[in-house]
Design a protein around this motif. Structure first.
Motif, mmCIF file in Angstrom:
data_model
loop_
_atom_site.group_PDB
_atom_site.id
_atom_site.type_symbol
_atom_site.label_atom_id
_atom_site.label_comp_id
_atom_site.label_asym_id
_atom_site.label_seq_id
_atom_site.Cartn_x
_atom_site.Cartn_y
_atom_site.Cartn_z
ATOM 1 N N GLY A 1 0.751 -1.166 0.061
ATOM 2 C CA GLY A 1 0.001 -0.038 0.215
ATOM 3 C C GLY A 1 1.042 1.207 0.058
ATOM 4 N N TRP A 2 0.402 2.150 -0.773
ATOM 5 C CA TRP A 2 0.832 3.784 -0.468
ATOM 6 C C TRP A 2 -0.076 4.487 0.408
ATOM 7 N N PHE A 3 0.718 5.184 1.189
ATOM 8 C CA PHE A 3 -0.080 6.144 2.144
ATOM 9 C C PHE A 3 0.585 7.607 2.118
ATOM 10 N N ARG A 4 -0.013 8.517 2.471
ATOM 11 C CA ARG A 4 0.644 9.842 2.615
ATOM 12 C C ARG A 4 0.359 10.522 3.720
ATOM 13 N N GLN A 5 1.207 11.446 4.260
ATOM 14 C CA GLN A 5 0.794 12.201 5.542
ATOM 15 C C GLN A 5 1.213 13.725 5.318
ATOM 16 N N ALA A 6 0.352 14.550 5.341
ATOM 17 C CA ALA A 6 0.657 15.889 5.108
ATOM 18 C C ALA A 6 0.751 16.456 6.475
ATOM 19 N N PRO A 7 1.357 17.621 6.664
ATOM 20 C CA PRO A 7 1.535 18.135 8.101
ATOM 21 C C PRO A 7 0.439 18.459 8.688
ATOM 22 N N GLY A 8 0.492 18.045 10.029
ATOM 23 C CA GLY A 8 -0.864 18.376 10.767
ATOM 24 C C GLY A 8 -1.960 17.257 10.621
ATOM 25 N N LYS A 9 -1.757 16.339 9.572
ATOM 26 C CA LYS A 9 -2.852 15.462 9.224
ATOM 27 C C LYS A 9 -2.380 14.018 9.432
ATOM 28 N N GLU A 10 -3.600 13.290 9.577
ATOM 29 C CA GLU A 10 -2.961 11.755 9.877
ATOM 30 C C GLU A 10 -2.814 11.099 8.517
ATOM 31 N N ARG A 11 -1.979 10.145 8.733
ATOM 32 C CA ARG A 11 -1.507 9.325 7.401
ATOM 33 C C ARG A 11 -2.792 8.763 6.754
ATOM 34 N N GLU A 12 -2.586 8.813 5.439
ATOM 35 C CA GLU A 12 -4.127 8.449 4.865
ATOM 36 C C GLU A 12 -3.821 7.595 3.738
ATOM 37 N N PHE A 13 -4.599 6.606 3.263
ATOM 38 C CA PHE A 13 -4.504 5.765 2.355
ATOM 39 C C PHE A 13 -4.689 6.434 1.024
ATOM 40 N N ASP B 1 2.201 -5.861 3.668
ATOM 41 C CA ASP B 1 1.739 -6.931 4.716
ATOM 42 C C ASP B 1 1.029 -8.132 3.890
ATOM 43 N N PHE B 2 0.883 -9.146 4.541
ATOM 44 C CA PHE B 2 0.192 -10.183 3.517
ATOM 45 C C PHE B 2 -1.389 -9.974 3.078
ATOM 46 N N ARG B 3 -1.944 -8.993 3.657
ATOM 47 C CA ARG B 3 -3.218 -8.574 2.761
ATOM 48 C C ARG B 3 -3.184 -7.212 2.778
ATOM 49 N N VAL B 4 -4.143 -6.676 1.878
ATOM 50 C CA VAL B 4 -4.379 -5.570 1.437
ATOM 51 C C VAL B 4 -5.049 -4.823 2.830
ATOM 52 N N GLY B 5 -4.595 -3.525 3.100
ATOM 53 C CA GLY B 5 -5.567 -3.133 4.082
ATOM 54 C C GLY B 5 -5.927 -1.431 3.986
ATOM 55 N N TRP B 6 -6.676 -0.951 4.412
ATOM 56 C CA TRP B 6 -6.913 0.547 4.147
ATOM 57 C C TRP B 6 -6.414 1.475 5.269
ATOM 58 N N ARG B 7 -6.201 1.025 6.359
ATOM 59 C CA ARG B 7 -5.629 1.585 7.651
ATOM 60 C C ARG B 7 -4.093 1.448 7.779
ATOM 61 N N PRO B 8 -3.364 2.313 8.103
ATOM 62 C CA PRO B 8 -1.887 2.008 8.488
ATOM 63 C C PRO B 8 -1.752 1.006 9.500
ATOM 64 N N SER B 9 -2.507 0.906 10.519
ATOM 65 C CA SER B 9 -2.232 -0.181 11.600
ATOM 66 C C SER B 9 -2.354 -1.761 11.058
ATOM 67 N N GLU B 10 -2.875 -1.853 9.709
ATOM 68 C CA GLU B 10 -3.046 -3.181 9.131
ATOM 69 C C GLU B 10 -1.575 -3.418 8.207
ATOM 70 N N TYR B 11 -0.564 -2.761 8.287
ATOM 71 C CA TYR B 11 0.619 -3.198 7.782
ATOM 72 C C TYR B 11 1.817 -3.206 8.815
ATOM 73 N N ASP B 12 2.714 -3.981 8.662
ATOM 74 C CA ASP B 12 3.561 -4.331 9.523
ATOM 75 C C ASP B 12 5.047 -3.717 8.983
ATOM 76 N N TYR B 13 5.129 -3.525 7.649
ATOM 77 C CA TYR B 13 6.599 -3.028 7.190
ATOM 78 C C TYR B 13 6.399 -1.627 6.512
ATOM 79 N N TRP B 14 7.124 -0.922 6.709
ATOM 80 C CA TRP B 14 7.011 0.396 6.333
ATOM 81 C C TRP B 14 8.497 1.001 5.803
ATOM 82 N N GLY B 15 8.359 1.773 4.580
ATOM 83 C CA GLY B 15 9.716 2.581 4.289
ATOM 84 C C GLY B 15 9.588 3.869 5.139
#
Length: 122
Positions: free
Chosen positions: A35-47, A99-113
């Motif tokens: 998955g790709w996520f993004r986070q802008a200043p002052g905002k939560e990380r989003e799918f 992670d092993f399955r597609v998720g829409w929330r950051p908490s669903e992924y174990d490995y991050w860049g």
């Protein structure tokens, strides 16, 4: 274990394009959804987008649908995010995650860049 490294961020003008890469090291990367996520200043990380591990089913946030394309090359252990028609609101740090399955929330992924900055000027 999977290690992820993003690249390709930078500065683009509104309406321009950038292509992000997420290079993976570790065993059996082809078995992971990414998955790709993004986070802008002052905002939560989003799918932003995700791609399955098997038949390359893709998913997109409504805000990027039709403008961004996610793809993967398992032979190169790399996932790409092609971003076209960029808007200033796309400005953020972009992260890839696995992670092993597609998720829409950051908490669903174990490995991050570590993330790569994308800045879109108006």
């Amino acid at each position: 274990q999977v290690q992820l490294v993003e690249s390709g961020g930078g500065v683009a003008q509104a309406g321009g394009s950038l292509r992000l890469s997420c290079a993976a090291s570790g065993r059996d990367f082809s078995n992971y959804a990414v998955g790709w996520f993004r986070q802008a200043p002052g905002k939560e990380r989003e799918f932003v987008a995700a791609i399955s591990w098997s038949v390359d089913i893709t998913y997109y946030a409504d805000s990027v649908k039709g403008r961004f394309t996610i793809s993967r090359d398992n032979a190169k252990n790399t996932v790409y995010l092609q971003m076209n028609s960029l808007k200033p609101e796309d400005t953020a740090v972009y992260y890839c995650a696995a992670d092993f399955r597609v998720g829409w929330r950051p908490s669903e992924y174990d490995y991050w860049g570590q993330g790569t900055q994308v800045t879109v000027s108006s």
